[in-house]
Design a protein around this motif. Structure first.
Motif, PDB file in Angstrom:
ATOM      1  N   VAL A 152      -3.443   2.812   7.579  1.00 17.15           N
ATOM      2  CA  VAL A 152      -3.755   3.149   8.976  1.00 17.15           C
ATOM      3  C   VAL A 152      -4.261   1.914   9.718  1.00 17.15           C
ATOM      4  O   VAL A 152      -3.991   1.714  10.901  1.00 17.15           O
ATOM      5  CB  VAL A 152      -4.784   4.298   9.032  1.00 17.15           C
ATOM      6  N   THR A 153      -4.967   1.046   9.008  1.00 13.25           N
ATOM      7  CA  THR A 153      -5.461  -0.195   9.615  1.00 13.25           C
ATOM      8  C   THR A 153      -4.316  -1.147   9.944  1.00 13.25           C
ATOM      9  O   THR A 153      -4.305  -1.791  10.997  1.00 13.25           O
ATOM     10  CB  THR A 153      -6.442  -0.903   8.652  1.00 13.25           C
ATOM     11  N   LYS A 182      -6.112   4.744   4.016  1.00 13.94           N
ATOM     12  CA  LYS A 182      -7.100   4.048   4.852  1.00 13.94           C
ATOM     13  C   LYS A 182      -6.609   2.636   5.193  1.00 13.94           C
ATOM     14  O   LYS A 182      -6.712   2.183   6.333  1.00 13.94           O
ATOM     15  CB  LYS A 182      -8.443   3.955   4.111  1.00 13.94           C
ATOM     16  N   ASN A 183      -6.101   1.954   4.194  1.00 17.54           N
ATOM     17  CA  ASN A 183      -5.609   0.592   4.412  1.00 17.54           C
ATOM     18  C   ASN A 183      -4.341   0.579   5.260  1.00 17.54           C
ATOM     19  O   ASN A 183      -4.151  -0.307   6.095  1.00 17.54           O
ATOM     20  CB  ASN A 183      -5.339  -0.089   3.063  1.00 17.54           C
ATOM     21  N   GLU A 195      -6.020   8.442  -1.005  1.00 17.18           N
ATOM     22  CA  GLU A 195      -6.856   8.386   0.204  1.00 17.18           C
ATOM     23  C   GLU A 195      -7.181   6.937   0.567  1.00 17.18           C
ATOM     24  O   GLU A 195      -7.150   6.546   1.737  1.00 17.18           O
ATOM     25  CB  GLU A 195      -8.145   9.172  -0.024  1.00 17.18           C
ATOM     26  N   GLU A 196      -7.486   6.128  -0.462  1.00 13.09           N
ATOM     27  CA  GLU A 196      -7.808   4.717  -0.224  1.00 13.09           C
ATOM     28  C   GLU A 196      -6.589   3.965   0.324  1.00 13.09           C
ATOM     29  O   GLU A 196      -6.716   3.118   1.214  1.00 13.09           O
ATOM     30  CB  GLU A 196      -8.284   4.081  -1.542  1.00 13.09           C
ATOM     31  N   TYR A 212       1.352   9.505   6.335  1.00 12.39           N
ATOM     32  CA  TYR A 212       0.596  10.756   6.484  1.00 12.39           C
ATOM     33  C   TYR A 212       1.244  11.870   5.660  1.00 12.39           C
ATOM     34  O   TYR A 212       0.551  12.680   5.026  1.00 12.39           O
ATOM     35  CB  TYR A 212       0.542  11.167   7.957  1.00 12.39           C
ATOM     36  N   TRP A 271       0.831  -1.216   0.000  1.00 15.34           N
ATOM     37  CA  TRP A 271       0.000   0.000   0.000  1.00 15.34           C
ATOM     38  C   TRP A 271       0.864   1.264   0.000  1.00 15.34           C
ATOM     39  O   TRP A 271       0.526   2.263  -0.626  1.00 15.34           O
ATOM     40  CB  TRP A 271      -0.934   0.009   1.215  1.00 15.34           C
TER      41      TRP A 271
END
Length: 695
Positions: free
Chosen positions: A519-520, A516-517, A512-513, A529, A495
């Motif tokens: 951060v998980t 999201k992955n 952005e997508e 970031y 990612w």
């Protein structure tokens, strides 16, 4: 009848016809080959050499006890013995094994059987040790069968050697079965098992076995603790490692150099480098292994400047480095871009005629490649005595990282022409080459070729390379779909690779997508970031960019500061972005200001999008001007000899502004500049870059 022996500056010694202990006499009197020759001559003259006891003691002195004697001399004594028994054969088998000729030891054992001499337990133990040295599993199994027929299968000495043989030959399962079946196990039995687990790198099994040993109340020794400390280091088991350290202190074993070295190495590998250093400084005697352990510890902790400092202290202490030392030092030189120190190491290797092993050869190639001297890396490759798939892979990777993707692919096809089959690591290297120079179609074909032609299942690293190939080429949407269709769950690196591609091609939606992955999977990684913040900034969405940075601060995630290193006259200088506390502050900033003025007049326009987000509009130009690599380059321009190549090593990716500025600097100041960032090399010369701006 008596025999009188005359030794220079020694008392006269008389041997009666049947001396009570002829072995003691020969060993005490014979300290050199010359002494032994004199004794041998007197024995022949007096015909005492016909006495089997005396001849065997003479043989033992020649073969084992006096190191300077040759095996040819020992063999001449052996061949003169009339019908040698098992004791004489045992001496010779043991001697061949000790003197690094285990193959000869096994051959002599076969001769012994052909001459119908019955082997004893010592014969079996010595021969099995020789088989273990050369990993002669088949011969070892045959000897095992003979042991069972002879009734020596329950002898502890023989069983211990069998355990060591099977473990050393990779049959750790058989070794463990034999160990478990032993009714009476001494410390040598346990150590044979530990040694086998070390050979097969079964670190967890070592710790479990040691815990079992302690539960049973079996006494352990220095060899046991060294093996267990090695396992603790590999497993980062600081709890057990600390217990052993305390045990040693309690039993006053801290004076044992080998044990203390193992403790130092354990703490270093567990990341407690400062603790390791304190113990290292307390050691009264530091051999090459201790010094190497400390250097390796700093190297693995990425504290490379300190590692080179210890290496310098080692030289001052007149301790001769070995291969392990050199590999660690070269690794640090590669990270720091310390060209002069690394070259000195290579010169030392040549001077001492050290063998170019896989480890040392790889370290040299990697060092030269990371300093941008790819032709030097190729020369090391050419001089390697054995060129297997491993070395070809290293060469391909070296070429790829230096922006020579097409040459890397040519090297891959040359390797195939030589009938060397690629492994999965080779495919990582060649796919990496495709990503560095934008060979998308070639990358796709090679990825398919892995499973189609070589039955190799792609691993996470191969999928990562394909995402990088597609992302760098601007095929961000395709890269995203590729990830979605992966048969295995993508890891953070996959990612992050896609997120970096989104930054380069300003794709906000996929960026952005990606975050999201990420951060998980890995919520505390500052670089993710920052990448999304940069994507927003490049798209003109400054409020969103600031929001992401604020979100990062609120979660307590600290940004990794940009840091660049330059080596001048063997000394490493470190610069941080906008650092006003660095040594030579005024000199460096004045030089940077002068450098920026000159390249502006040559057409450079600052890209203020790469400035700090919180910088005021008027300060943005100064912010990008004071990036760490620009400070290091300016320092190199005023300190390095005219015409010399300036080599910079940076911990983060080079930003667009610094890349464009360095191209112009190389032209204006007529300097070659090599910048190695986190992902690749940039070799600037006469206003162009080796990456062809494909980064």
């Amino acid at each position: 009848m008596a025999l009188t022996l005359h030794f220079p500056a020694k008392t006269v010694t008389t041997i009666t016809q049947f001396p009570e202990n002829p072995k003691t006499l020969i060993v005490q009197q014979c300290k050199t080959t010359k002494d032994l020759n004199q004794v041998h001559a007197h024995l022949i003259k007096s015909r005492f050499h016909l006495n089997p006891t005396i001849s065997e003691n003479l043989l033992e002195a020649a073969a084992i006890l006096i190191p300077a004697t040759t095996m040819d001399y020992a063999l001449s004594i052996f061949h003169k013995i009339n019908e040698p028994d098992s004791s004489a054969y045992n001496i010779m088998i043991r001697a061949f094994t000790l003197k690094q000729s285990p193959q000869e030891a096994v051959m002599l054992y076969k001769t012994m059987l052909q001459n119908s001499v019955e082997p004893d337990r010592f014969t079996f133990a010595c021969t099995l040790k020789a088989c273990s040295r050369i990993r002669a599993l088949e011969e070892g199994e045959q000897i095992h069968a003979q042991i069972l027929k002879s009734g020596f299968g329950c002898r502890q000495l023989v069983t211990n050697t069998l355990i060591h043989l099977y473990a050393n030959c990779g049959r750790i399962d058989i070794a463990r079965k034999m160990f478990d079946r032993m009714s009476n196990r001494d410390v040598f039995s346990w150590n044979s098992m530990f040694s086998g687990y070390v050979k097969t790198e079964c670190w967890r099994e070592i710790v479990d076995l040691f815990n079992e040993m302690r539960d049973l109340g079996v006494k352990f020794d220095e060899v046991t603790l060294i093996n267990v400390l090695m396992a603790c280091g590999r497993l980062a088991d600081i709890e057990l490692g600390g217990w052993i350290s305390e045990y040693m202190e309690e039993k006053e074993l801290n004076g044992n150099v080998k044990l203390m070295t193992a403790v130092v190495d354990m703490y270093a590998k567990c990341g407690h480098v400062d603790k390791a250093r304190r113990l290292f400084e307390q050691m009264n005697i530091k051999d090459v292994v201790a010094w190497s352990a400390m250097i390796s510890g700093y190297s693995q902790a990425r504290r490379c400047k300190e590692a080179l400092g210890v290496f310098h202290d080692m030289q001052m202490a007149n301790v001769v480095p070995n291969e392990v030392t050199m590999v660690s030092v070269l690794s640090c030189c590669a990270v720091l871009g310390a060209l002069e120190t690394g070259k000195w190491v290579h010169l030392y290797v040549k001077k001492k005629r050290m063998e170019l092993t896989i480890t040392l050869g790889t370290a040299l190639m990697d060092f030269y490649a990371k300093c941008g001297l790819i032709e030097n890396a190729v020369e090391v490759f050419k001089k390697m005595p054995l060129k297997n798939v491993f070395f070809w892979t290293v060469l391909i990777q070296c070429l790829a990282s230096n922006g020579q993707g097409e040459r890397a692919l040519e090297t891959y096809y040359i390797m195939r022409e030589k009938n060397i089959e690629p492994n999965d690591v080779a495919f990582i290297a060649v796919l990496s080459a495709c990503s560095h120079v934008g060979m998308v179609d070639e990358g796709r074909e090679l990825f398919v070729s892995m499973s189609r032609d070589f039955d190799l299942e792609p691993r996470m690293e191969h999928y990562g390379c394909m995402v990088d190939i597609l992302g760098r080429a601007g095929l961000v949407e395709e890269a995203y779909q590729f990830i979605k269709n992966m048969p295995i769950p993508p890891n953070p690196v996959i990612w992050r690779t896609l997120l970096a591609a989104c930054r380069a091609h300003k794709n906000v939606k996929v960026g952005e997508e990606s975050l999201k992955n990420l951060v998980t999977l890995e919520p505390m990684h500052s670089g993710d970031y920052i990448l999304l913040s940069d994507i927003y900034a490049s798209a003109g969405r400054c409020e969103d960019a600031l929001r992401v940075m604020n979100q990062m601060r609120e979660q307590g995630i600290k940004k990794t500061p940009g840091c660049s290193l330059i080596e001048l006259d063997g000394e490493i200088y470190e610069f941080l972005a906008e650092d006003n506390m660095c040594p030579h502050f005024k000199e460096v900033y004045d030089a940077t200001e002068n450098m920026m003025k000159r390249i502006k007049s040559a057409g450079y326009v600052p890209n203020t999008a790469d400035a700090r987000l919180d910088a005021e509009e008027d300060d943005k130009e100064a912010s990008v001007a004071h990036h760490s690599e620009k400070l290091a380059i300016a320092f190199g321009l005023i300190r390095a000899s005219p015409g010399t190549t300036i080599r910079i090593s940076k911990n983060l990716r080079v930003c667009t502004d610094c890349h464009n500025a360095t191209k112009i600097i190389s032209k204006v100041f007529n300097r070659e500049i090599v910048v190695r960032d986190r992902t690749r090399f940039h070799h600037f010369k006469e206003g162009s870059c080796s990456c062809n701006d494909y980064w």
